[in-house]
Design a protein around this motif. Structure first.
Motif, PDB file in Angstrom:
ATOM      1  N   SER A   1       0.826  -1.220   0.000  1.00  0.00           N
ATOM      2  CA  SER A   1       0.000   0.000   0.000  1.00  0.00           C
ATOM      3  C   SER A   1       0.854   1.260   0.000  1.00  0.00           C
ATOM      4  CB  SER A   1      -0.948   0.014   1.207  1.00  0.00           C
ATOM      5  OG  SER A   1      -0.224   0.073   2.410  1.00  0.00           O
ATOM      6  N   LYS A   2       2.118   1.145   0.445  1.00  0.00           N
ATOM      7  CA  LYS A   2       3.017   2.314   0.437  1.00  0.00           C
ATOM      8  C   LYS A   2       4.459   1.820   0.460  1.00  0.00           C
ATOM      9  CE  LYS A   2       3.025   2.879   5.454  1.00  0.00           C
ATOM     10  NZ  LYS A   2       2.985   3.793   6.569  1.00  0.00           N
TER      11      LYS A   2
ATOM     12  N   LEU B   1       8.212   0.646  -0.135  1.00  0.00           N
ATOM     13  CA  LEU B   1       8.928  -0.149  -1.135  1.00  0.00           C
ATOM     14  C   LEU B   1       7.966  -1.001  -1.967  1.00  0.00           C
ATOM     15  CD1 LEU B   1      11.942  -1.363   1.058  1.00  0.00           C
ATOM     16  CD2 LEU B   1      11.759   0.703  -0.346  1.00  0.00           C
TER      17      LEU B   1
ATOM     18  N   SER C   1      -2.248  -5.445   1.514  1.00  0.00           N
ATOM     19  CA  SER C   1      -1.838  -4.875   2.804  1.00  0.00           C
ATOM     20  C   SER C   1      -3.030  -5.045   3.745  1.00  0.00           C
ATOM     21  CB  SER C   1      -1.416  -3.404   2.679  1.00  0.00           C
ATOM     22  OG  SER C   1      -2.499  -2.527   2.859  1.00  0.00           O
ATOM     23  N   ARG C   2      -2.863  -4.610   5.003  1.00  0.00           N
ATOM     24  CA  ARG C   2      -3.947  -4.815   5.972  1.00  0.00           C
ATOM     25  C   ARG C   2      -5.067  -3.801   5.830  1.00  0.00           C
ATOM     26  NH1 ARG C   2      -0.016  -3.982  10.848  1.00  0.00           N
ATOM     27  NH2 ARG C   2       0.420  -2.336   9.342  1.00  0.00           N
TER      28      ARG C   2
ATOM     29  N   ASP D   1      -3.467  -9.703   6.210  1.00  0.00           N
ATOM     30  CA  ASP D   1      -2.468  -9.502   7.264  1.00  0.00           C
ATOM     31  C   ASP D   1      -1.447 -10.629   7.123  1.00  0.00           C
ATOM     32  OD1 ASP D   1      -0.907  -9.443   9.522  1.00  0.00           O
ATOM     33  OD2 ASP D   1      -2.587  -9.066  10.902  1.00  0.00           O
ATOM     34  N   LEU D   2      -0.267 -10.272   6.682  1.00  0.00           N
ATOM     35  CA  LEU D   2       0.736 -11.287   6.336  1.00  0.00           C
ATOM     36  C   LEU D   2       1.277 -12.045   7.542  1.00  0.00           C
ATOM     37  CD1 LEU D   2       2.463  -9.085   3.660  1.00  0.00           C
ATOM     38  CD2 LEU D   2       1.301 -11.245   3.181  1.00  0.00           C
TER      39      LEU D   2
ATOM     40  N   ALA E   1       7.089  -7.441   3.665  1.00  0.00           N
ATOM     41  CA  ALA E   1       6.135  -7.286   4.782  1.00  0.00           C
ATOM     42  C   ALA E   1       6.525  -6.045   5.560  1.00  0.00           C
ATOM     43  CB  ALA E   1       6.169  -8.516   5.691  1.00  0.00           C
TER      44      ALA E   1
ATOM     45  N   GLY F   1       8.031  -3.967   8.689  1.00  0.00           N
ATOM     46  CA  GLY F   1       9.240  -4.281   9.455  1.00  0.00           C
ATOM     47  C   GLY F   1       8.924  -4.548  10.915  1.00  0.00           C
TER      48      GLY F   1
ATOM     49  N   ARG G   1      15.621 -11.981   9.860  1.00  0.00           N
ATOM     50  CA  ARG G   1      15.892 -11.903   8.409  1.00  0.00           C
ATOM     51  C   ARG G   1      17.023 -12.846   8.001  1.00  0.00           C
ATOM     52  NH1 ARG G   1      12.678  -7.808   6.450  1.00  0.00           N
ATOM     53  NH2 ARG G   1      12.547  -5.934   7.738  1.00  0.00           N
TER      54      ARG G   1
ATOM     55  N   ARG H   1      18.397   2.225   3.738  1.00  0.00           N
ATOM     56  CA  ARG H   1      18.145   3.674   3.793  1.00  0.00           C
ATOM     57  C   ARG H   1      17.424   4.210   2.549  1.00  0.00           C
ATOM     58  NH1 ARG H   1      18.137   5.836   8.581  1.00  0.00           N
ATOM     59  NH2 ARG H   1      17.723   3.781   9.323  1.00  0.00           N
ATOM     60  N   ILE H   2      16.280   3.592   2.262  1.00  0.00           N
ATOM     61  CA  ILE H   2      15.405   4.092   1.194  1.00  0.00           C
ATOM     62  C   ILE H   2      14.291   4.891   1.882  1.00  0.00           C
ATOM     63  CG2 ILE H   2      14.039   3.486  -0.828  1.00  0.00           C
ATOM     64  CD1 ILE H   2      16.850   2.294  -1.041  1.00  0.00           C
TER      65      ILE H   2
ATOM     66  N   THR I   1      11.250   6.009   3.139  1.00  0.00           N
ATOM     67  CA  THR I   1       9.844   5.602   3.278  1.00  0.00           C
ATOM     68  C   THR I   1       9.405   5.947   4.707  1.00  0.00           C
ATOM     69  OG1 THR I   1      10.406   3.432   4.154  1.00  0.00           O
ATOM     70  CG2 THR I   1      10.213   3.586   1.760  1.00  0.00           C
TER      71      THR I   1
ATOM     72  N   ARG J   1       8.823   3.878   6.964  1.00  0.00           N
ATOM     73  CA  ARG J   1       9.575   3.005   7.872  1.00  0.00           C
ATOM     74  C   ARG J   1      10.849   3.729   8.368  1.00  0.00           C
ATOM     75  NH1 ARG J   1      10.089  -1.249  11.464  1.00  0.00           N
ATOM     76  NH2 ARG J   1      11.945  -2.471  11.070  1.00  0.00           N
TER      77      ARG J   1
HETATM   78  N1  LIG Z   1      13.056   1.482   3.679  1.00  0.00           N
HETATM   79  C1  LIG Z   1      14.231   0.933   3.902  1.00  0.00           C
HETATM   80  O1  LIG Z   1      15.303   1.514   3.656  1.00  0.00           O
HETATM   81  C2  LIG Z   1      14.301  -0.455   4.486  1.00  0.00           C
HETATM   82  C3  LIG Z   1      15.555  -0.934   4.881  1.00  0.00           C
HETATM   83  C4  LIG Z   1      15.661  -2.235   5.367  1.00  0.00           C
HETATM   84  C5  LIG Z   1      14.547  -3.021   5.456  1.00  0.00           C
HETATM   85  N2  LIG Z   1      13.328  -2.521   5.106  1.00  0.00           N
HETATM   86  C6  LIG Z   1      12.170  -3.403   5.260  1.00  0.00           C
HETATM   87  O2  LIG Z   1      11.395  -3.451   4.079  1.00  0.00           O
HETATM   88  C7  LIG Z   1      10.011  -3.688   4.426  1.00  0.00           C
HETATM   89  C8  LIG Z   1       9.147  -2.604   3.781  1.00  0.00           C
HETATM   90  O3  LIG Z   1       9.602  -1.366   4.268  1.00  0.00           O
HETATM   91  P1  LIG Z   1       9.036   0.034   3.795  1.00  0.00           P
HETATM   92  O4  LIG Z   1      10.167   0.956   3.947  1.00  0.00           O
HETATM   93  O5  LIG Z   1       8.332  -0.083   2.503  1.00  0.00           O
HETATM   94  O6  LIG Z   1       7.966   0.313   4.956  1.00  0.00           O
HETATM   95  P2  LIG Z   1       6.601   1.177   4.947  1.00  0.00           P
HETATM   96  O7  LIG Z   1       6.735   2.364   4.055  1.00  0.00           O
HETATM   97  O8  LIG Z   1       6.285   1.366   6.386  1.00  0.00           O
HETATM   98  O9  LIG Z   1       5.514   0.200   4.268  1.00  0.00           O
HETATM   99  C9  LIG Z   1       5.175  -0.997   4.874  1.00  0.00           C
HETATM  100  C10 LIG Z   1       4.097  -1.693   4.066  1.00  0.00           C
HETATM  101  O10 LIG Z   1       3.849  -2.951   4.662  1.00  0.00           O
HETATM  102  C11 LIG Z   1       2.436  -3.105   4.890  1.00  0.00           C
HETATM  103  N3  LIG Z   1       2.293  -3.988   6.056  1.00  0.00           N
HETATM  104  C12 LIG Z   1       2.789  -3.792   7.286  1.00  0.00           C
HETATM  105  N4  LIG Z   1       2.459  -4.829   8.093  1.00  0.00           N
HETATM  106  C13 LIG Z   1       1.721  -5.685   7.329  1.00  0.00           C
HETATM  107  C14 LIG Z   1       1.086  -6.917   7.593  1.00  0.00           C
HETATM  108  N5  LIG Z   1       1.120  -7.485   8.789  1.00  0.00           N
HETATM  109  N6  LIG Z   1       0.416  -7.505   6.588  1.00  0.00           N
HETATM  110  C15 LIG Z   1       0.349  -6.938   5.362  1.00  0.00           C
HETATM  111  N7  LIG Z   1       0.945  -5.778   5.056  1.00  0.00           N
HETATM  112  C16 LIG Z   1       1.624  -5.158   6.035  1.00  0.00           C
HETATM  113  C17 LIG Z   1       1.942  -1.688   5.078  1.00  0.00           C
HETATM  114  O11 LIG Z   1       0.566  -1.556   4.780  1.00  0.00           O
HETATM  115  P3  LIG Z   1      -0.640  -1.622   5.866  1.00  0.00           P
HETATM  116  O12 LIG Z   1      -0.246  -0.765   7.017  1.00  0.00           O
HETATM  117  O13 LIG Z   1      -1.800  -1.111   5.075  1.00  0.00           O
HETATM  118  O14 LIG Z   1      -0.792  -3.057   6.220  1.00  0.00           O
HETATM  119  C18 LIG Z   1       2.778  -0.959   4.029  1.00  0.00           C
HETATM  120  O15 LIG Z   1       2.184  -1.102   2.762  1.00  0.00           O
HETATM  121  C19 LIG Z   1       9.966  -3.694   5.951  1.00  0.00           C
HETATM  122  O16 LIG Z   1      10.053  -5.007   6.409  1.00  0.00           O
HETATM  123  C20 LIG Z   1      11.218  -2.925   6.344  1.00  0.00           C
HETATM  124  O17 LIG Z   1      11.692  -3.258   7.629  1.00  0.00           O
HETATM  125  C21 LIG Z   1      13.182  -1.264   4.613  1.00  0.00           C
END
Ligand SMILES: NC(=O)c1ccc[n+]([C@@H]2O[C@H](COP(=O)([O-])OP(=O)(O)OC[C@H]3O[C@@H](n4cnc5c(N)ncnc54)[C@H](OP(=O)(O)O)[C@@H]3O)[C@@H](O)[C@H]2O)c1
Length: 266
Positions: free
Chosen positions: A16-17, A19, A38-39, A65-66, A93, A95, A162, A190-191, A193, A195
């Motif tokens: 939904s948002k 990555l 997404s949820r 909900d994953l 999923a 984080g 992980r 460090r993208i 978002t 998160r």
């Molecule tokens: N951004 C980075 O630089 C970075 C670096 C290392 C690792 N990561 C990892 O990459 C993943 C994605 O990160 P992001 O930066 O894209 O985070 P984000 O912008 O917070 O997006 C998270 C996404 O996951 C969904 N989500 C969360 N919990 C869920 C669940 N239980 N079931 C289904 N969907 C779920 C959220 O949607 P809803 O709230 O609608 O469910 C949202 O679409 C995470 O695991 C994060 O730890 C990111």
């Protein structure tokens, strides 16, 4: 370069948002049909609608909900009912929450295990019969923390769990190669978002700074050699390439997209 993704059916988890959304959109631009979950019903429907408008791709939003077995399975089966095939599965999923060892109880460990490891197991298991038919591929979106655990980010849950995902995917890449199925990982570092705002706010609270100051330190101290946070689109481009026909001889690899942040040789 034609990536050979036109009319392929791609499943992107947690989209939904952030990555996942950027990945879904990039696949849409390549002409793929995109199943995304997404949820939050309103959020995933809006993202799917916007991607369809922007790319002319067919999209299917699913509420799931994953961290729940039945939702992982339903995500795949519902997408299959609509599009009839599965060419690419992107495992992603939310984080696990930040926290240090002594702040986390067993319930927090169990929750992170369900969300990060078991969602990867369940999605892959459910997709496997279809992947065998299409000789498709799986991309696990993980984290640079599997190569270099991020102690300063208070992410012990992510650092620990992980690593198990990577053990599984590397093993699967060997097991499934005989079926023509490729299995790879892409690691964000460090993208920009939501998160990262969550993580930088947590670090800021622990160190008496603002989240903006935390980000500035990353960008100006040499921690990220390219000197900035990445754009989700830059990350999505790497995922889409590795899932494409043009990466047909690449399996079992893990590609970091982190502006040069990791210190390791590989
Ligand atoms: N951004 C980075 O630089 C970075 C670096 C290392 C690792 N990561 C990892 O990459 C993943 C994605 O990160 P992001 O930066 O894209 O985070 P984000 O912008 O917070 O997006 C998270 C996404 O996951 C969904 N989500 C969360 N919990 C869920 C669940 N239980 N079931 C289904 N969907 C779920 C959220 O949607 P809803 O709230 O609608 O469910 C949202 O679409 C995470 O695991 C994060 O730890 C990111």
């Amino acid at each position: 370069m034609d990536l050979g993704l036109n009319d392929k059916v791609v499943f992107v988890a947690a989209a939904s948002k952030g990555l996942g959304r950027a990945i879904a959109e990039e696949f849409g631009r390549e002409g793929a049909k995109v199943v995304m979950c997404s949820r939050d019903e309103a959020a995933i429907s809006k993202a799917a609608r916007e991607i369809a408008e922007a790319t002319k791709a067919e999209t299917l939003p699913i509420v799931a909900d994953l961290s729940k077995k039945e939702d992982c399975e339903r995500f795949i089966t519902t997408g299959l009912e609509k599009f009839g095939r599965l060419d690419v599965l992107v495992v992603n999923a939310g984080g696990p929450p930040p926290g240090r060892f002594e702040e986390l109880d067993e319930a927090a460990w169990d929750k992170a295990y369900q969300l990060t490891l078991m969602s990867a197991v369940r999605l892959t298991k459910q997709a496997l019969p279809e992947l065998r038919k299409t000789k498709g591929n799986v991309v696990f979106s993980t984290s640079t923390s599997v190569r270099q655990p991020t102690q300063y980010l208070n992410l012990i849950l992510s650092n620990a769990i992980r690593a198990a995902v990577h053990g599984m995917l590397k093993t699967l890449s060997k097991d499934l190669a005989k079926d023509g199925i490729r299995v790879n990982a892409v690691q964000p570092g460090r993208i920009a978002t939501d998160r990262l705002i969550q993580l930088d706010t947590d670090t800021a609270k622990r160190t008496g700074r603002t989240a903006e100051e935390v980000r500035r330190e990353y960008e100006t101290s040499g921690m990220i050699p390219l000197g900035r946070y990445g754009d989700p689109k830059e990350y999505a481009a790497a995922v889409v390439f590795i899932a494409s026909q043009r990466a047909s001889y690449i399996t079992g690899v893990s590609l970091q997209v982190d502006g040069g942040m990791l210190q390791a040789m590989f």
